[in-house]
Design a protein around this motif. Structure first.
Motif, PDB file in Angstrom:
ATOM      1  N   ASN A  51      -1.394   2.995   7.563  1.00  0.00           N
ATOM      2  CA  ASN A  51      -2.304   3.044   8.426  1.00  0.00           C
ATOM      3  C   ASN A  51      -2.385   3.522   9.467  1.00  0.00           C
ATOM      4  N   GLU A  52      -3.566   4.018  10.051  1.00  0.00           N
ATOM      5  CA  GLU A  52      -3.742   4.826  11.408  1.00  0.00           C
ATOM      6  C   GLU A  52      -3.001   3.743  12.483  1.00  0.00           C
ATOM      7  N   GLY A  53      -2.273   4.496  13.405  1.00  0.00           N
ATOM      8  CA  GLY A  53      -1.432   3.878  14.208  1.00  0.00           C
ATOM      9  C   GLY A  53      -0.279   2.993  13.726  1.00  0.00           C
ATOM     10  N   HIS A 100      -2.994  10.362  15.703  1.00  0.00           N
ATOM     11  CA  HIS A 100      -3.568   9.043  15.775  1.00  0.00           C
ATOM     12  C   HIS A 100      -3.196   7.976  14.640  1.00  0.00           C
ATOM     13  N   ILE A 106      -0.244   3.964   1.230  1.00  0.00           N
ATOM     14  CA  ILE A 106      -0.902   4.711   2.335  1.00  0.00           C
ATOM     15  C   ILE A 106      -0.394   3.844   3.678  1.00  0.00           C
ATOM     16  N   SER A 158       0.940  -1.101  -0.129  1.00  0.00           N
ATOM     17  CA  SER A 158       0.095   0.002   0.037  1.00  0.00           C
ATOM     18  C   SER A 158       0.781   1.345  -0.088  1.00  0.00           C
TER      19      SER A 158
END
Lengths: 577, 189
Positions: B63-65, B83, B61, B59
């Motif tokens: 990830n959150e976290g 976050h 992008i 990916s």
């Protein structure tokens, strides 16, 4: 040589390597950089066309003439180009013709999130979808091969995350492709009913054959791992799936229409559970279900917005996603400091007018404190809609309604609206915010700037003369920074029982800001009435100590705030910025 | 795998950082994906650039976290995107406030105690006054390069490697001031 490259630049590179000689487009995020990058390849003729319909028609002409041709646009651009698209599907091509369409799931920079795969289905033409920059380049070249092999236009679909991500690309040499001889054949290229009836049958046979052959295409790739779960996906979603579900079996579709049903049957037979992970519409899901294969899709994933590794892990494995802090002030995009649209919008709001607006930076006039915009629908809609208000409610309502459109959008599809309003005896008032560029997409030339995509001087479309030629008797040109003049001109034109056009002219601040001298607030004179803040300039704010401050690093010296101040407290800062 | 999230306000010049980091990855022979924001948000909106460097990236992008480091060109944006930070990650913030429109029109207040808030949540925070450091380097525009220097230090890139990447990215006539900025950012505490 391996380079790290934006997806859009990789498509441009693919076009170059494929021997493309004609490239056309109208700018639109997230597609714009493809054509800008093609302009760097001197072997390719490249143009900004006035709109997507013309762009596609030019590419159709050059394809039939025998040159490999590419045409690029954003998803909503295909709506404009749909008319020629539906019929070029019938005629087929001579040299290869590829239509690149960049979708925008999640609407980072768009007014809707329509799924362009429907256009491929509706037209019965093949569509490819890359997952990264290398695939973007490779599939652009493959699209030309498919186009010529099957005598069909081919669509190449990207999404924002492919267009605007940089990944590695291996560059190859350009293959020079000779111009294909053109042979007159009205049964193929002149679509009158007698010919079109026969061509429609050709289209249906062609797409059936492509569907059969798609089962053997290398870009439709099966990776068998666990037999418990199989996931069908395409484009950037396949990257998310591979990362989120490393044990799952995957069928990654490189050709997203038509889909390889034999391959899908085979894949489905090898796994216990089949899930379709696709962004936007349940297009694969419906087709796969229609083929009698059991699968899950949109009961798991939303139709709205993008997928991500986190969403897939959350939905399939129950992994929680850390949530954003929603208590913070949002930071929406705003009109730049010094934007020539600001003063116009302030006056429109002050006069409490209904404003039918259009697509461009001026959509940003909709938010506080300007609050000036009532409607935003599509390119050119402002003018037609103001005429609609006029005809629905009559002259009195029309004197409280204004259409607002930019110069590039006016050329794109505003002119026919003006012709219509005059022809049908309307009384609309139209403001053309002429900032001498196509602003939101990053300052591209258009016919009214007098320069081509390669900065060559060309005929400059005269917007005043154009409006006069359409039959508008009252055309005024005013300085977009002169707020008194904006207000008086507007009042005068709104009172007229005929169509009038006000051209509010000033170049986009991003074109001229280096030459600007900033202002500052004289704190001895400032009474903190905040009148200057009503124009919503990002360079003016209230400091913690209550003072109103103007940030000289942000100010581009337009002087709109100066006109708001009754206490003469905003002064030029000595010396250039 | 290194996940770097660069956040700021449209127009702050966050795209240079992604180009430098791309060259860093190429020089190291590592896989790399960068995801940028073009279009509407560039008009003063909240912008984010994702940079992922490692053996194999899927990916583009983060990830959150999952961010190892967040580079905040502006305080509120650092707070907004926090976050995304991994447990034990580090958040490096330029000590600069740019008022968003809801604050300018008085609908909301700019958050006070941004740094205390971040610290109180147990995140490792490094505050850098990149604007002043850039001024001392002789060009206010190299504030973003100062931030790249700080990023490189705090993610464990070698000084000479990030200097090489900047040299590959920045035009010759601006190289000297940018190298100075990298050095100051790398040494910032």
């Amino acid at each position: 040589m391996k380079k790290i490259m934006l997806g859009n630049l990789a498509i441009a590179r693919g076009a170059y390597e494929a021997g493309v000689t004609v490239s056309t487009a109208y700018p639109g995020t997230p597609s714009t950089e493809i054509t800008e990058a093609i302009a760097d390849y001197k072997d390719i003729y490249v143009e900004w066309s006035p709109n997507e319909k013309v762009a596609l028609e030019v590419a159709i002409g050059s394809s039939i003439a025998g040159a490999r041709s590419i045409c690029c646009m954003k998803h909503v651009g295909v709506n404009v180009a749909a008319d020629p698209l539906f019929t070029i599907a019938y005629t087929g091509v001579n040299a290869g013709l590829v239509l690149v369409v960049a979708d925008d799931p999640g609407m980072h920079s768009s007014q809707n999130e329509q799924d362009s795969r429907y256009y491929a289905m509706a037209n019965s033409i093949p569509m490819l979808e890359p997952a990264d920059s290398q695939e973007a380049k490779d599939m652009t070249k493959l699209a030309f091969e498919i186009s010529e092999k099957y005598d069909t236009p081919v669509m190449l679909r990207t999404t924002t995350r492919v267009s605007h991500s940089q990944t590695y690309v291996e560059e190859c040499d350009r293959v020079d492709v000779a111009i294909k001889p053109y042979k007159k054949d009205i049964t193929k290229y002149a679509m009158m009913p007698a010919m079109a009836k026969k061509r429609h049958l050709v289209v249906e046979d062609r797409i059936k054959q492509i569907a059969i052959d798609s089962n053997k295409l290398e870009i439709n790739r099966t990776i068998i791992k666990s037999t418990k779960l199989g996931i069908i996906c395409s484009g950037v979603s396949s990257q998310y799936v591979e990362e989120a579900m490393p044990d799952a079996s995957i069928l990654k579709l490189g050709m997203v229409f038509p889909i390889p049903l034999d391959l899908i049957f085979e894949f489905a037979s090898k796994v216990d559970e089949l899930i379709i992970a696709e962004e936007l519409e349940p297009i694969f899901e419906r087709e796969i279900k229609a083929a009698g294969i059991k699968c899950k899709g949109k009961e798991i994933f939303s139709i709205q917005g993008e997928l991500s590794v986190a969403i897939i892990k959350n939905k399939l494995l129950g992994v929680p996603i850390p949530v954003a802090d929603n208590t913070l002030p949002v930071r929406p995009p705003v009109l730049c400091a010094g934007c020539p649209h600001r003063g116009v919008f302030y006056i429109l709001n002050k006069l409490k007018l209904m404003v039918t607006a259009d697509i461009g930076c001026y959509t940003l006039g909709a938010i506080a404190p300007l609050n000036a915009v009532d409607t935003v629908i599509c390119m050119g809609a402002s003018i037609g809609m103001a005429h609609g208000v006029d005809k629905a409610l009559g002259c009195e309502a029309s004197s409280r309604t204004v259409a607002v459109i930019g110069d590039s959008t006016f050329v794109h599809s505003g002119i026919t609206g003006v012709i219509n309003a005059v022809y049908n005896k309307g009384s609309s008032t139209i403001i053309i915010l002429d900032n001498s560029t196509t602003g939101m997409t990053g300052q591209q030339h258009n016919p009214s700037t007098g320069k081509t995509i390669r900065d060559q001087v060309t005929h400059q479309l005269d917007i005043e003369a154009m409006c006069i030629a359409c039959g508008v008797k009252s055309v005024s040109v005013i300085d977009a920074y002169d707020m008194k003049l904006i207000e008086s001109t507007l009042k005068c034109e709104l009172a007229k029982d005929e169509v009038s056009v006000i051209i509010a002219r000033r170049p986009c601040i991003l074109l001229t800001k280096d030459a600007r001298v900033p202002y500052a607030i004289d704190q001895d004179k400032c009474v903190r009435c905040k009148a200057c803040m009503k124009v919503g300039c990002p360079s003016i704010s209230k400091a913690l100590n209550g003072k109103i401050v103007l940030n000289p690093a942000q100010c581009n010296g337009c002087g709109v705030c100066v006109q708001m101040c009754k206490f003469d407290s905003i002064k030029l800062v000595g010396g250039a910025k | 795998m290194t996940n770097i999230l660069i956040v700021g306000v449209g127009g702050q010049g966050t795209l240079l950082a992604s180009r430098v980091l791309g060259n860093y990855a190429i020089n190291r022979g590592l896989d790399c994906k960068l995801s940028e924001v073009h279009g509407m948000s560039q008009r003063g909106g909240s912008v984010v650039t994702h940079v992922r460097i490692g053996e194999k990236i899927y990916s583009p992008i983060i990830n959150e976290g999952d961010a190892d480091i967040i580079i905040g060109f502006e305080k509120l944006e650092a707070l907004r995107w926090r976050h995304y930070l991994k447990k034990d990650g580090i958040i490096v913030v330029n000590d600069q406030e740019i008022m968003p429109m809801p604050v300018i029109v008085g609908a909301m207040a700019y958050p006070v105690g941004v740094f205390d808030q971040i610290r109180s949540e147990g995140m490792n925070l490094l505050v850098i006054n990149a604007t002043d450091i850039a001024k001392n380097c002789g060009n206010i525009k190299v504030a973003n390069t100062v931030m790249i220097g700080a990023l490189a230090k705090n993610i464990g890139f070698k000084r000479e490697d990030i200097i090489e990447a900047v040299t590959n990215t920045v035009p010759c006539k601006l190289l000297q001031v940018n190298l100075l900025a990298i050095d100051k950012g790398y040494s910032a505490k």
